[in-house]
Enzyme design. Structure first.
Site, short mmCIF file in Angstrom:
data_model
loop_
_atom_site.label_atom_id
_atom_site.label_comp_id
_atom_site.label_asym_id
_atom_site.label_seq_id
_atom_site.Cartn_x
_atom_site.Cartn_y
_atom_site.Cartn_z
N LYS A 210 83.98 36.98 57.48
CA LYS A 210 83.67 37.63 56.21
C LYS A 210 83.85 36.62 55.06
O LYS A 210 83.00 36.47 54.21
CB LYS A 210 84.59 38.83 56.04
CG LYS A 210 84.34 39.64 54.79
CD LYS A 210 85.20 40.89 54.78
CE LYS A 210 85.16 41.56 53.42
NZ LYS A 210 85.98 42.76 53.34
N GLU A 216 91.48 29.59 61.40
CA GLU A 216 91.18 29.54 62.84
C GLU A 216 89.68 29.44 63.07
O GLU A 216 89.20 28.62 63.86
CB GLU A 216 91.70 30.81 63.54
CG GLU A 216 93.20 30.96 63.57
CD GLU A 216 93.76 31.70 62.36
OE1 GLU A 216 93.12 31.66 61.28
OE2 GLU A 216 94.85 32.29 62.49
N GLY A 270 87.16 44.00 57.40
CA GLY A 270 86.96 43.27 58.66
C GLY A 270 87.10 44.16 59.88
O GLY A 270 86.28 44.13 60.79
N ARG A 271 88.12 45.00 59.90
CA ARG A 271 88.37 45.83 61.08
C ARG A 271 87.42 47.03 61.18
O ARG A 271 87.51 47.83 62.10
CB ARG A 271 89.83 46.29 61.11
CG ARG A 271 90.31 46.97 59.84
CD ARG A 271 91.82 47.06 59.81
NE ARG A 271 92.34 47.61 58.56
CZ ARG A 271 92.63 46.92 57.48
NH1 ARG A 271 92.41 45.62 57.47
NH2 ARG A 271 93.13 47.50 56.42
N GLU A 356 96.60 47.33 61.34
CA GLU A 356 96.35 46.62 60.08
C GLU A 356 96.07 47.66 58.98
O GLU A 356 96.35 47.41 57.80
CB GLU A 356 95.16 45.65 60.23
CG GLU A 356 95.21 44.50 59.25
CD GLU A 356 94.23 43.37 59.57
OE1 GLU A 356 94.66 42.25 59.85
OE2 GLU A 356 93.01 43.63 59.53
N HIS A 387 100.26 51.56 87.50
CA HIS A 387 101.09 50.75 88.40
C HIS A 387 101.91 49.72 87.64
O HIS A 387 102.43 48.79 88.23
CB HIS A 387 100.19 50.08 89.44
CG HIS A 387 99.51 51.09 90.31
ND1 HIS A 387 100.07 51.58 91.46
CD2 HIS A 387 98.35 51.77 90.13
CE1 HIS A 387 99.27 52.50 91.98
NE2 HIS A 387 98.22 52.63 91.19
N LYS A 507 100.19 33.13 56.83
CA LYS A 507 99.08 32.17 56.63
C LYS A 507 99.51 31.09 55.64
O LYS A 507 99.26 29.90 55.86
CB LYS A 507 97.86 32.89 56.03
CG LYS A 507 97.07 33.73 56.97
CD LYS A 507 95.80 34.21 56.25
CE LYS A 507 95.14 35.37 56.95
NZ LYS A 507 94.05 35.96 56.19
O1 F6P Z 1 94.09 37.90 58.72
C1 F6P Z 1 93.58 39.16 58.72
C2 F6P Z 1 92.10 39.19 58.44
O2 F6P Z 1 91.87 39.10 57.09
C3 F6P Z 1 91.48 40.44 59.04
O3 F6P Z 1 91.59 41.53 58.23
C4 F6P Z 1 90.09 39.98 59.29
O4 F6P Z 1 89.45 40.83 60.19
C5 F6P Z 1 90.35 38.60 59.83
O5 F6P Z 1 91.43 38.12 59.07
C6 F6P Z 1 89.19 37.65 59.80
O6 F6P Z 1 88.73 37.40 58.51
P1 F6P Z 1 87.35 36.70 58.26
O7 F6P Z 1 86.27 37.57 58.83
O8 F6P Z 1 87.23 36.55 56.78
O9 F6P Z 1 87.36 35.37 58.95
#
Ligand code: F6P
Length: 541
Positions: A210, A216, A270-271, A356, A387, A507
């Site tokens: 987003k 990452e 995002g979620r 979240e 199990h 972060k």
């Molecule tokens: O760190 C949490 C978050 O902001 C989530 O809410 C989101 O889904 C994820 O990081 C990834 O964010 P982006 O789509 O901006 O890379």
């Protein structure tokens, strides 16, 4: 929500529920079922293609009446209307919350800041469909003229969990001659293993973020860029990289032509984004038509949530039951138990959606919360979980409400596998509710010293959600069911279910520590003694 809102615990319905809880907390489901032979029917609802059985919960009609009062006194109806209207209900980020617009029919109008957003949604969907068709048909070729056979989605959190969950869930409907992989972890192993056996000439990367700034994802995206350029040269970017983002500047800076970018908007959390352009990998896997039936499923549940009376409203009832267990019984977790192997990533997906969203410690007004909010979501598909961890659900000391999810038909009818699977689902909910008394254990000839060990107290609450088959449409309904259940809980708890400030501190600290672990010369460390020692230990090796 106005700042004059009555604190939740002062609402008459909340107080009535507290009193009611004292009366009901030791009533056994055995009793409740014995008292009402019709209970299974009375506390179940068939709608939107689901059979929702909530009879095995520690509730009476009075409980439901009081929970519905709580929904009314909490202004749930107004909150739902505000969300669907496009009001900025995410107040800490001053944003509308409009994942429901992502599946709105073309002719609907939803206004955000004076603009109808529905045509924009459909423009993107149309572009996604055009692109997906070109890739799937072999019109879109790689740099050396080969077909795209591998798609790697690079993203994390909502930009990964929805796509990977949906891909796994809908594998039966996906292109079997293509490979789909998902790289999320900044651990290089994730990228290395995902690309290890792939030919760069046939590989397309979908960079999903987003913000297009997430550490990452950008680290993985740059590694992917190097991997592709090394094999195919700089020109490879144009044919082997597309982006899904709200941030066209960063996409362009990365080197992806914004003509190959699929956008979405700040009003999609995002979620809550798996049905936006973030679902591009899903569309590449299952094709635009199935993607569109998934959206219809979402939309059917949206309509149900918006229009069904609360006493027959599936997400509202699920949400209220979750509040009942979290805030009154003090249950700290919910187990999600899908009896379908295709839903193996569904619990992980729901973890982000629910935790979240509702893992919050202050109200919308910034007041500390005195009641328990969002529970921990976890789970595994049945029958595997039986199990491993079911022992604790049956005989442990914690109360763990469970959601059992099952399908009447399977995509893979093999002998009696499916009957065995479903028999297990039904038997688990029965065992959890009714247990086995000491008398029953004794009557089986169990020696006295073992009786206590073999007793099942029962009275463990469960919801059962049954539907016909796992299809794109059903998946859409199922996800929307949980989205709106989470919404309902957040509305009752008076929290902002749409921000996620709790992810920021870690972060920031990581960015501070990164140079300290990377620098050649010993840095001056100013953390606490534990963190300093950990960094020194790592550096030494
Ligand atoms: O760190 C949490 C978050 O902001 C989530 O809410 C989101 O889904 C994820 O990081 C990834 O964010 P982006 O789509 O901006 O890379």
């Amino acid at each position: 929500m106005s700042s004059a809102i009555t604190p939740l615990t002062q609402l008459p319905a909340w107080q009535a529920l507290e009193a009611h809880y004292q009366k009901i907390k030791s009533v056994h489901l055995r009793q409740l079922f014995a008292d009402d032979p019709q209970r299974g029917r009375r506390f179940s609802i068939e709608d939107v293609g689901f059979y929702f059985d909530y009879s095995k919960n520690r509730i009476t009609e009075e409980t439901i009446r009081l929970l519905l009062n709580l929904a009314d006194e909490s202004g749930l109806r107004e909150r739902i209307d505000a969300m669907f209207r496009g009001d900025k209900i995410n107040t800490t980020e001053n944003r509308a919350v409009l994942h429901v617009a992502l599946r709105a029919p073309r002719d609907q109008s939803i206004i955000v800041d004076g603009t109808n957003v529905v045509p924009q949604v459909h423009d993107v969907l149309d572009r996604m469909a055009g692109f997906a068709d070109r890739v799937r048909s072999g019109q879109w070729l790689g740099q050396t003229g080969k077909r795209i056979r591998n798609v790697i989605n690079i993203g994390i959190g909502g930009s990964d969990l929805g796509p990977v969950m949906a891909y796994e869930a809908l594998r039966h409907f996906s292109r079997r001659d293509m490979t789909f992989r998902f790289v999320s972890n900044v651990d290089g192993t994730d990228f290395a293993e995902a690309t290890n056996d792939l030919n760069a000439e046939e590989t397309l990367f979908v960079i999903s973020s987003k913000t297009f700034t997430t550490l990452e994802t950008m680290t993985n995206a740059h590694t992917a860029r190097r991997w592709a350029v090394q094999a195919l040269g700089e020109k490879a970017i144009a044919r082997h990289f597309v982006a899904v983002s709200t941030n066209s500047d960063e996409v362009a800076k990365f080197g992806i032509d914004t003509a190959n970018m699929f956008g979405f908007w700040d009003w999609v959390g995002g979620r809550y984004s798996m049905d936006s352009a973030i679902g591009l990998s899903t569309m590449l896997a299952i094709g635009p038509e199935y993607f569109s039936s998934m959206l219809s499923g979402f939309q059917a549940m949206d309509e149900h949530f918006q229009t069904a009376p609360f006493q027959r409203n599936l997400p509202v009832l699920m949400g209220l039951l979750s509040v009942w267990y979290s805030s009154f019984f003090g249950a700290q977790t919910v187990a999600i138990l899908p009896y379908d192997q295709y839903l193996k990533r569904f619990p992980a997906y729901l973890q982000q959606l629910a935790m979240e969203s509702n893992g919050k410690h202050v109200t919308l007004n910034g007041q500390s919360i005195s009641y328990q909010t969002g529970p921990i979501f976890w789970g595994e598909p049945g029958t595997n979980g039986q199990h491993s961890f079911y022992q604790l659900i049956h005989q442990g000391t914690m109360l763990i409400p469970c959601d059992f999810i099952g399908f009447c038909q399977t995509a893979n009818p093999l002998g009696s596998h499916h009957d065995i699977l479903m028999a297990n689902l039904f038997s688990q909910t029965e065992a959890l509710a009714f247990g086995k008394t000491a008398d029953e254990v004794r009557s089986e000839g169990t020696p006295d010293r073992l009786v206590a060990h073999r007793v099942f107290e029962g009275n463990r609450p469960t919801n059962t959600i049954l539907t016909e088959r796992l299809t794109p449409e059903t998946l859409g309904k199922l996800v929307a069911l949980y989205e709106h259940s989470v919404f309902t809980q957040g509305a009752i708890w008076q929290i902002d279910s749409f921000d996620q400030w709790g992810v920021e501190l870690g972060k920031q600290l990581a960015m501070k520590i990164l140079p300290e672990v990377k620098l050649a010369e010993d840095p001056e460390l100013r953390h606490d003694s534990s963190t300093n020692a950990l960094i020194r230990h790592y550096r030494k090796r």
